[in-house]
Write a protein that holds these residues in place. Sequence first.
Motif, PDB file in Angstrom:
ATOM      1  N   TYR A  48      48.213  16.324 -13.785  1.00 45.42           N
ATOM      2  CA  TYR A  48      47.435  17.546 -13.755  1.00 45.42           C
ATOM      3  C   TYR A  48      48.274  18.652 -13.126  1.00 45.42           C
ATOM      4  O   TYR A  48      49.199  18.389 -12.347  1.00 45.42           O
ATOM      5  N   TYR A 108      48.132  21.305 -10.460  1.00 41.65           N
ATOM      6  CA  TYR A 108      47.370  21.741  -9.297  1.00 41.65           C
ATOM      7  C   TYR A 108      47.860  23.115  -8.858  1.00 41.65           C
ATOM      8  O   TYR A 108      49.063  23.396  -8.909  1.00 41.65           O
ATOM      9  N   GLY A 122      48.636  16.995 -19.407  1.00 41.45           N
ATOM     10  CA  GLY A 122      47.825  17.365 -18.249  1.00 41.45           C
ATOM     11  C   GLY A 122      47.532  18.843 -18.193  1.00 41.45           C
ATOM     12  O   GLY A 122      48.443  19.668 -18.233  1.00 41.45           O
ATOM     13  N   TRP A 176      43.920  21.320 -13.032  1.00 41.44           N
ATOM     14  CA  TRP A 176      42.904  20.494 -12.395  1.00 41.44           C
ATOM     15  C   TRP A 176      41.588  21.252 -12.250  1.00 41.44           C
ATOM     16  O   TRP A 176      40.510  20.697 -12.389  1.00 41.44           O
ATOM     17  N   GLU A 198      44.527  25.901 -13.876  1.00 48.39           N
ATOM     18  CA  GLU A 198      44.781  26.353 -15.242  1.00 48.39           C
ATOM     19  C   GLU A 198      45.482  27.708 -15.250  1.00 48.39           C
ATOM     20  O   GLU A 198      46.366  27.948 -16.089  1.00 48.39           O
ATOM     21  N   ARG A 228      49.006  26.901 -14.588  1.00 46.19           N
ATOM     22  CA  ARG A 228      49.633  26.311 -15.773  1.00 46.19           C
ATOM     23  C   ARG A 228      50.060  27.399 -16.754  1.00 46.19           C
ATOM     24  O   ARG A 228      51.156  27.353 -17.335  1.00 46.19           O
ATOM     25  N   GLU A 238      47.016  19.282 -23.113  1.00 49.74           N
ATOM     26  CA  GLU A 238      46.219  19.502 -21.902  1.00 49.74           C
ATOM     27  C   GLU A 238      45.390  18.286 -21.519  1.00 49.74           C
ATOM     28  O   GLU A 238      45.406  17.837 -20.391  1.00 49.74           O
ATOM     29  N   THR A 239      44.628  17.757 -22.447  1.00 54.81           N
ATOM     30  CA  THR A 239      43.738  16.637 -22.168  1.00 54.81           C
ATOM     31  C   THR A 239      43.860  15.621 -23.287  1.00 54.81           C
ATOM     32  O   THR A 239      43.874  15.988 -24.457  1.00 54.81           O
TER      33      THR A 239
END
Length: 424
Positions: free
Chosen positions: A235, A237, A275, A278, A283, A286, A305-306
């Motif tokens: 993720y 963070y 990832g 979180w 985001e 990111r 992403e997921t």
Amino acid sequence: MIEEAPKTGRATSEGRAAERRLRVAVLLKTNAGGMWILPQVTELLRRGHEVVVILPAGDGRLTQELRRRGVAVAESPFDFRISPRTLHGLLGLRRLIRRLAPDVMHYHLLASAFAARFATFGMTLGRVHMVAGPLYLESPFIRRFERLLWRLDDVVICGCQHASDRYGELGCPPHRRPVATYGVDTDRHRPDWTAEATPNGVESIDWRAHADARAKARAELGVATDTFLVIMVAYVYPPIRLINRGRGIKGHDVLFPAWRRFSSQHPGARLLIIGGGWDAAGEIYRRQLIDQFGIAASPDITWLETVDDVRTWYAAADVSVSPSLGESHGAAVEAGAMAVPSIVSEAGGLPETVDERSGWVVPMDDAAALANALHLAYEDFEAGRLAERGRAARRLMEERFDNRRSAVAVAKTIEAVAASRRHG
């Protein structure tokens, strides 16, 4: 709202055996993450103890899974944030804990530890703090408080040896800082997870099934079988002001410059990032990384992403990277269980996850060293040696990081704390 089983009576006709049955309250500041508590909860229940898990309000992933398994869940009156309602929330948490009357409080993550310590101050119960990640101990500000507050815990179970060493520096004696990893489910994470389970639980990898899964995953990515594929699972963070000088902890900003150095010499290689952020702040960070390093315009980098099942993408990969600035064991244990060798930074407990046969350790925050390790992995890839490194990684996970054995160690520690309280 509270879902709880009735308190087991201590003086009943069931005899002295009932005296060994405990009620354990597990406190966690998240109802979405923290799936790694599930093996521990399962083991406590298997041993005949009663467990109630206290989580923030809401229907998060962890809450859903606990309820699906029939585990008692209670909503925390405290939201684990500092606000004008902090004292009110802690008092509400204290009332809840009094009502549940646990023999032992078991808490994970620093915010949960602070809440549990203050909410149970003066209560006669056992306190077991389990350290998921030691990053907070890098902050001089937090260390100043933790040097005093760990003394409120009967035991600090450390998720890695590095965390135990850091608590030792704060004055915690060895018998109060045992190590038990959160580990990995080596049955679920195995290179041939698409094959039928082996009878009688005998470990035997079906490498043909592994090869088929690898080919399918690479076809979905559009990556040829002879392409060197590097994976990072983490993720994103958001930066934390008090730690790492306000930088993201997972080391994305180290990996991308290292990748540019490496890929300039090996332009056919591919990098797969898995990832998303979180939370909302993660985001945003990111997106900043994508803009800063021109990821969207890089055909050799794919960022998902997921994903529903990360095993698919580990099956496609040749090597995993964990360039974190602060970590316990992280994704390296899942990669290793999937027979993927890892390159890890020296941060936290990451060096504990590899040995000279299964991976590489590089200095933290050193893009040049990371690029060189990628080059060494590429040489092994070309020479056909990576597969053996992957097998060595799998063996290491089975020997040291199986989460079922770790769950047994945690349960025994909780039982020992309760026994010492009874007989102390």
